[in-house]
Scaffold this motif. Structure first.
Motif, mmCIF file in Angstrom:
data_model
loop_
_atom_site.group_PDB
_atom_site.id
_atom_site.type_symbol
_atom_site.label_atom_id
_atom_site.label_comp_id
_atom_site.label_asym_id
_atom_site.label_seq_id
_atom_site.Cartn_x
_atom_site.Cartn_y
_atom_site.Cartn_z
ATOM 1 N N PHE A 42 0.854 -1.194 0.000
ATOM 2 C CA PHE A 42 0.000 0.000 0.000
ATOM 3 C C PHE A 42 0.891 1.246 0.000
ATOM 4 O O PHE A 42 1.798 1.381 0.813
ATOM 5 N N LEU A 43 0.633 2.174 -0.927
ATOM 6 C CA LEU A 43 1.453 3.380 -1.047
ATOM 7 C C LEU A 43 0.721 4.655 -0.641
ATOM 8 O O LEU A 43 1.359 5.686 -0.470
ATOM 9 N N GLY A 44 -0.587 4.612 -0.505
ATOM 10 C CA GLY A 44 -1.314 5.809 -0.096
ATOM 11 C C GLY A 44 -2.691 5.883 -0.713
ATOM 12 O O GLY A 44 -3.038 5.114 -1.607
ATOM 13 N N SER A 45 -3.477 6.856 -0.216
ATOM 14 C CA SER A 45 -4.825 7.059 -0.738
ATOM 15 C C SER A 45 -5.277 8.475 -0.420
ATOM 16 O O SER A 45 -4.647 9.180 0.362
ATOM 17 N N GLY A 46 -6.383 8.870 -1.009
ATOM 18 C CA GLY A 46 -6.956 10.187 -0.743
ATOM 19 C C GLY A 46 -8.251 10.357 -1.503
ATOM 20 O O GLY A 46 -8.664 9.481 -2.271
ATOM 21 N N TRP A 47 -8.915 11.495 -1.297
ATOM 22 C CA TRP A 47 -10.161 11.781 -1.982
ATOM 23 C C TRP A 47 -10.308 13.285 -2.153
ATOM 24 O O TRP A 47 -9.748 14.070 -1.389
ATOM 25 N N VAL A 48 -11.065 13.673 -3.170
ATOM 26 C CA VAL A 48 -11.398 15.077 -3.424
ATOM 27 C C VAL A 48 -12.824 15.141 -3.951
ATOM 28 O O VAL A 48 -13.358 14.162 -4.458
ATOM 29 N N ARG A 49 -13.408 16.332 -3.825
ATOM 30 C CA ARG A 49 -14.721 16.611 -4.413
ATOM 31 C C ARG A 49 -14.588 17.836 -5.294
ATOM 32 O O ARG A 49 -13.807 18.741 -4.996
ATOM 33 N N PRO A 50 -15.373 17.916 -6.371
ATOM 34 C CA PRO A 50 -15.294 19.086 -7.244
ATOM 35 C C PRO A 50 -15.705 20.378 -6.545
ATOM 36 O O PRO A 50 -15.175 21.439 -6.840
ATOM 37 N N SER A 51 -16.653 20.283 -5.589
ATOM 38 C CA SER A 51 -17.110 21.471 -4.871
ATOM 39 C C SER A 51 -17.842 21.045 -3.607
ATOM 40 O O SER A 51 -18.265 19.901 -3.488
ATOM 41 N N ALA A 52 -18.005 21.975 -2.686
ATOM 42 C CA ALA A 52 -18.751 21.676 -1.457
ATOM 43 C C ALA A 52 -20.178 21.305 -1.825
ATOM 44 O O ALA A 52 -20.786 21.918 -2.699
ATOM 45 N N GLY A 53 -20.705 20.295 -1.179
ATOM 46 C CA GLY A 53 -22.062 19.854 -1.451
ATOM 47 C C GLY A 53 -22.206 19.002 -2.700
ATOM 48 O O GLY A 53 -23.305 18.614 -3.056
ATOM 49 N N SER A 54 -21.092 18.704 -3.373
ATOM 50 C CA SER A 54 -21.138 17.886 -4.580
ATOM 51 C C SER A 54 -21.538 16.457 -4.245
ATOM 52 O O SER A 54 -21.184 15.930 -3.196
ATOM 53 N N HIS A 55 -22.234 15.816 -5.159
ATOM 54 C CA HIS A 55 -22.608 14.411 -5.007
ATOM 55 C C HIS A 55 -21.441 13.494 -5.362
ATOM 56 O O HIS A 55 -21.430 12.338 -5.002
ATOM 57 N N GLU A 56 -20.461 14.018 -6.120
ATOM 58 C CA GLU A 56 -19.354 13.196 -6.593
ATOM 59 C C GLU A 56 -18.138 13.308 -5.692
ATOM 60 O O GLU A 56 -17.753 14.393 -5.295
ATOM 61 N N TRP A 57 -17.536 12.161 -5.407
ATOM 62 C CA TRP A 57 -16.267 12.090 -4.685
ATOM 63 C C TRP A 57 -15.309 11.304 -5.557
ATOM 64 O O TRP A 57 -15.655 10.238 -6.075
ATOM 65 N N HIS A 58 -14.102 11.802 -5.718
ATOM 66 C CA HIS A 58 -13.070 11.110 -6.488
ATOM 67 C C HIS A 58 -12.072 10.552 -5.481
ATOM 68 O O HIS A 58 -11.439 11.301 -4.738
ATOM 69 N N MET A 59 -11.958 9.238 -5.457
ATOM 70 C CA MET A 59 -11.112 8.571 -4.474
ATOM 71 C C MET A 59 -9.967 7.863 -5.202
ATOM 72 O O MET A 59 -10.158 7.318 -6.288
ATOM 73 N N LEU A 60 -8.782 7.899 -4.586
ATOM 74 C CA LEU A 60 -7.597 7.268 -5.151
ATOM 75 C C LEU A 60 -6.965 6.362 -4.114
ATOM 76 O O LEU A 60 -6.963 6.683 -2.930
ATOM 77 N N TYR A 61 -6.427 5.236 -4.570
ATOM 78 C CA TYR A 61 -5.522 4.468 -3.729
ATOM 79 C C TYR A 61 -4.469 3.856 -4.630
ATOM 80 O O TYR A 61 -4.692 3.654 -5.818
#
Length: 189
Positions: A42-61
């Motif tokens: 395992f090397l790492g992970s994280g997540w971002v959203r395009p904007s506050a209140g957005s329905h979409e979350w982009h997750m990486l690992y």
């Protein structure tokens, strides 16, 4: 996956989450990261959203190899973790990328997760009707005076030129979100 075993692999997942579940989503994502950290490679992970209140979350690992990734993705821990979030999140897109160049090249593998089934066609028809009917009524009355002497094809052309962008970019997305609890009801328990 056809990735050579010596290359690091990054998995990018787009997930849909209702804004009222934001805190639960963060706790769920943190729990997944905590579990993945215990797996070799395992090397790492994280997540971002395009904007506050957005329905979409982009997750990486990221894992150091395809084999390490397979061990994590096939693990009992990950299966149970995904099951715990089944009512909370819906995966809509998954990409596997290899090497640093993977962030600039096209992904080596894309799968569209079928975790969210399309609603029945009759429900889709009802939603489209609920957007199309008021748009047609408003445009019929709004354009009646200015296009009174026009040929039929001209009135239809103008109506389409106004209605199609309005429906595509504004009204149909709004009506689709409005009807979402009915078209995609949450599974009980």
């Amino acid at each position: 996956m056809s990735t050579p075993p010596s290359h690091p692999v990054t998995v990018a997942i787009t997930r849909q989450v209702d804004p009222q579940d934001e805190i639960l989503m963060q706790a769920w994502a943190d729990a997944g990261t905590t579990m993945a950290q215990r797996f070799p490679g395992f090397l790492g992970s994280g997540w971002v959203r395009p904007s506050a209140g957005s329905h979409e979350w982009h997750m990486l690992y990221r894992f150091d190899s395809a084999e390490s990734l397979r061990r994590w993705e096939g693990s009992r821990e990950r299966t149970q973790w995904l099951g715990a979030g089944a009512r909370l999140v819906r995966a809509t897109r998954v990409e596997h990328r290899t090497g640093i160049e993977g962030w600039f090249d096209e992904p080596t593998e894309i799968e569209v997760a079928d975790t969210v089934a399309a609603p029945p066609r009759w429900k889709q028809m009802v939603v489209i009707f609920c957007a199309f009917f008021p748009t047609s009524v408003v445009l019929t009355y709004a354009l009646a005076g200015p296009t009174a002497g026009w040929p039929g094809w001209g009135r239809v052309l103008l109506t389409c030129a106004v209605a199609i962008p309005w429906m595509t970019y504004v009204f149909l997305p709004f009506v689709t979100r409005l009807f979402s609890p009915w078209t995609h009801p949450r599974r009980p328990g």
